[in-house]
Scaffold this active site. Structure first.
Site, PDB file in Angstrom:
ATOM      1  N   GLY A 178       0.830  -1.203   0.000  1.00 53.55           N
ATOM      2  CA  GLY A 178       0.000   0.000   0.000  1.00 53.55           C
ATOM      3  C   GLY A 178       0.858   1.244   0.000  1.00 53.55           C
ATOM      4  O   GLY A 178       2.070   1.159  -0.169  1.00 53.55           O
ATOM      5  N   ASN A 179       0.237   2.393   0.185  1.00 52.68           N
ATOM      6  CA  ASN A 179       1.020   3.620   0.279  1.00 52.68           C
ATOM      7  C   ASN A 179       0.351   4.605   1.239  1.00 52.68           C
ATOM      8  O   ASN A 179      -0.722   4.336   1.774  1.00 52.68           O
ATOM      9  CB  ASN A 179       1.242   4.237  -1.106  1.00 52.68           C
ATOM     10  CG  ASN A 179      -0.049   4.666  -1.765  1.00 52.68           C
ATOM     11  OD1 ASN A 179      -0.735   5.564  -1.288  1.00 52.68           O
ATOM     12  ND2 ASN A 179      -0.403   3.996  -2.859  1.00 52.68           N
ATOM     13  N   ARG A 180       0.996   5.752   1.451  1.00 53.54           N
ATOM     14  CA  ARG A 180       0.603   6.644   2.538  1.00 53.54           C
ATOM     15  C   ARG A 180      -0.472   7.665   2.161  1.00 53.54           C
ATOM     16  O   ARG A 180      -0.752   8.570   2.947  1.00 53.54           O
ATOM     17  CB  ARG A 180       1.844   7.405   3.031  1.00 53.54           C
ATOM     18  CG  ARG A 180       2.822   6.519   3.751  1.00 53.54           C
ATOM     19  CD  ARG A 180       4.139   7.234   3.986  1.00 53.54           C
ATOM     20  NE  ARG A 180       3.990   8.469   4.759  1.00 53.54           N
ATOM     21  CZ  ARG A 180       4.966   9.374   4.904  1.00 53.54           C
ATOM     22  NH1 ARG A 180       6.125   9.185   4.341  1.00 53.54           N
ATOM     23  NH2 ARG A 180       4.741  10.452   5.622  1.00 53.54           N
ATOM     24  N   ALA A 183      -3.416   7.858  -5.404  1.00 52.93           N
ATOM     25  CA  ALA A 183      -2.058   7.332  -5.556  1.00 52.93           C
ATOM     26  C   ALA A 183      -2.164   5.845  -5.880  1.00 52.93           C
ATOM     27  O   ALA A 183      -2.132   5.004  -4.974  1.00 52.93           O
ATOM     28  CB  ALA A 183      -1.273   7.552  -4.273  1.00 52.93           C
TER      29      ALA A 183
END
Ligand code: CTP
Length: 413
Positions: free
Chosen positions: A215-217, A282
């Protein structure tokens, strides 16, 4: 802003009609008063069956009346509407919408609606059947034609056991919508009316097995601010949200996704009929090459599995280079850091060309800035060579500048 309130706090009229969601308007009222707004609550007689006058009076710090015969010497049926900077009716019942659409004026709220010359927001709440009834549909269309902002109800659990479209949106989201409208004033408030807008938000997850993912932030805050402000400017908004944990913006259709493939499917589908698509999400650039149907077990010998990655499609570049229709405005985001090969703006200009979008919103993310923050700072680059700096401001304020730039492009098409 009216003369009276220009000298003081913004004057908001909170109309409350007789639905069970009237109790949620107490929270909305509190948000307005705590943020320095001067609020006059005008409930209908039916609203008082749900929440009594003492509650409205105590929370607003003002007497509350439902009909025109109280304090007649002050001509309240005219004065309240005339001096308002914003009228918000929440909840707006089918009956109230019908009266407003037909100009009936049999109580203080409906009189106020006829005398108000400021922006008027209706936040309807009712059962799905009532919302979808031809009479309500026609009344809503009439009100919108006249310039009122009618927020689409949210979907979910209704009174009783049924679920469907008709819930009052989250009071915090109605508040955010209302303050966006108030900040922009009346005349230009709806420059996106009649426009269909798609916004993506959040960060995708790429699953390795049923419980693990890459995943990402991304928090989704900027995308949500874009969706909310577009709705407040009159647009019909679809928000494709990837793994966010935020309240649905008022009046916005929210489609939930997890992976980049799902995000692409939903964004492309919604863009076919849209005027604008803004890729604020994102999406992960890579995903695991394979997906294990069951949870990957630890090996006895202490070794770790090797994970091979494969590249995901670039949704933004795909939409920009192969547009579903030629008039679609395509907006991308770029999170950049400067390095030995160039400055943030060097990389951003190259990305604008590479992606082929009309506008690129450039964030300098050196040092972990932006992620999860309530504020943002950006430069909006245009394919026409334009460059609009957006000084540090709330994500809503940044969103407004982006929509200003989009509105110019739409007007030129
Ligand atoms: N984006 C997209 N699909 C992807 C990755 C990114 O549509 N698979 C979009 C994002 O929503 C954003 C823009 O592309 O609007 C820029 O994303 P960014 O991560 O900065 O670009 P990358 O393509 O990852 O560029 P880089 O080569 O700098 O990693």
């Amino acid at each position: 802003m009216s003369e009276t309130s220009a000298q003081s706090r913004p004057h908001v009229v909170l109309g409350v009609s007789g639905g069970i969601a009237a109790y949620k308007a107490c929270e909305l009222l509190r948000r307005f008063t705590e943020s320095g707004h001067d609020v006059t609550v005008v409930p209908t007689a039916a609203a008082l069956q749900f929440v009594g006058a003492p509650t409205w009076s105590a929370l607003s710090g003002k007497p509350v009346s439902t009909e025109v015969w109280t304090d007649v010497h002050e001509v309240p049926h005219v004065r309240i509407g005339q001096t308002a900077d914003l009228v918000v009716v929440a909840p707006a019942t089918a009956d109230l919408l019908a009266k407003a659409a037909h100009g009936l004026a049999d109580d203080l709220l409906t009189n106020t609606l006829l005398t108000a010359r400021c922006p008027v927001i209706f936040a309807p709440a009712m059962h799905t059947e009532m919302w979808e009834h031809a009479a309500t549909v026609a009344n809503v269309a009439t009100l919108r034609d006249r310039g009122a902002l009618v927020i689409e109800p949210a979907e979910g659990r209704l009174t009783g056991t049924d679920t469907g479209k008709g819930r009052l949106p989250d009071p915090g989201e109605i508040f955010a919508f209302a303050t966006d409208v108030l900040a922009r004033g009346g005349a230009q408030a709806q420059d996106l009316a009649g426009r269909q807008v798609v916004v993506s938000a959040g960060g995708t997850r790429e699953y390795l097995d049923p419980v693990r993912f890459l995943g990402n932030r991304s928090s989704g805050l900027q995308g949500y601010a874009l969706a909310r402000t577009a709705a407040a400017r009159g647009a019909e908004v679809t928000l494709v949200a990837a793994n966010t944990n935020l309240a649905d913006p008022a009046g916005v259709k929210v489609v939930r996704v997890e992976t980049t493939a799902q995000l692409q499917e939903q964004v492309v589908a919604a863009s076919r009929a849209a005027d604008v698509v803004v890729m604020a999400a994102a999406p992960a650039d890579f995903r695991p090459e394979t997906f294990a149907d069951s949870k990957i077990k630890k090996a006895e010998d202490g070794s770790a599995p090797e994970i091979r990655l494969t590249q995901n499609p670039d949704i933004l570049a795909g939409l920009a280079h192969d547009r579903p229709h030629p008039d679609l405005v395509v907006v991308g985001f770029a999170a950049e850091t400067g390095d030995a090969n160039g400055t943030v703006m060097d990389h951003a200009s190259a990305k604008l060309l590479r992606k082929g979008c009309d506008l690129l919103v450039v964030n300098d993310v050196g040092g972990g800035k932006v992620f999860g923050s309530e504020e943002n700072e950006a430069v909006v680059l245009g394919a026409d060579g334009s460059s609009t700096p957006v000084p540090r401001a709330s994500k809503s304020a940044v969103a407004q500048v982006i929509w200003d730039r989009v509105a110019l492009l739409l007007a030129a098409r």
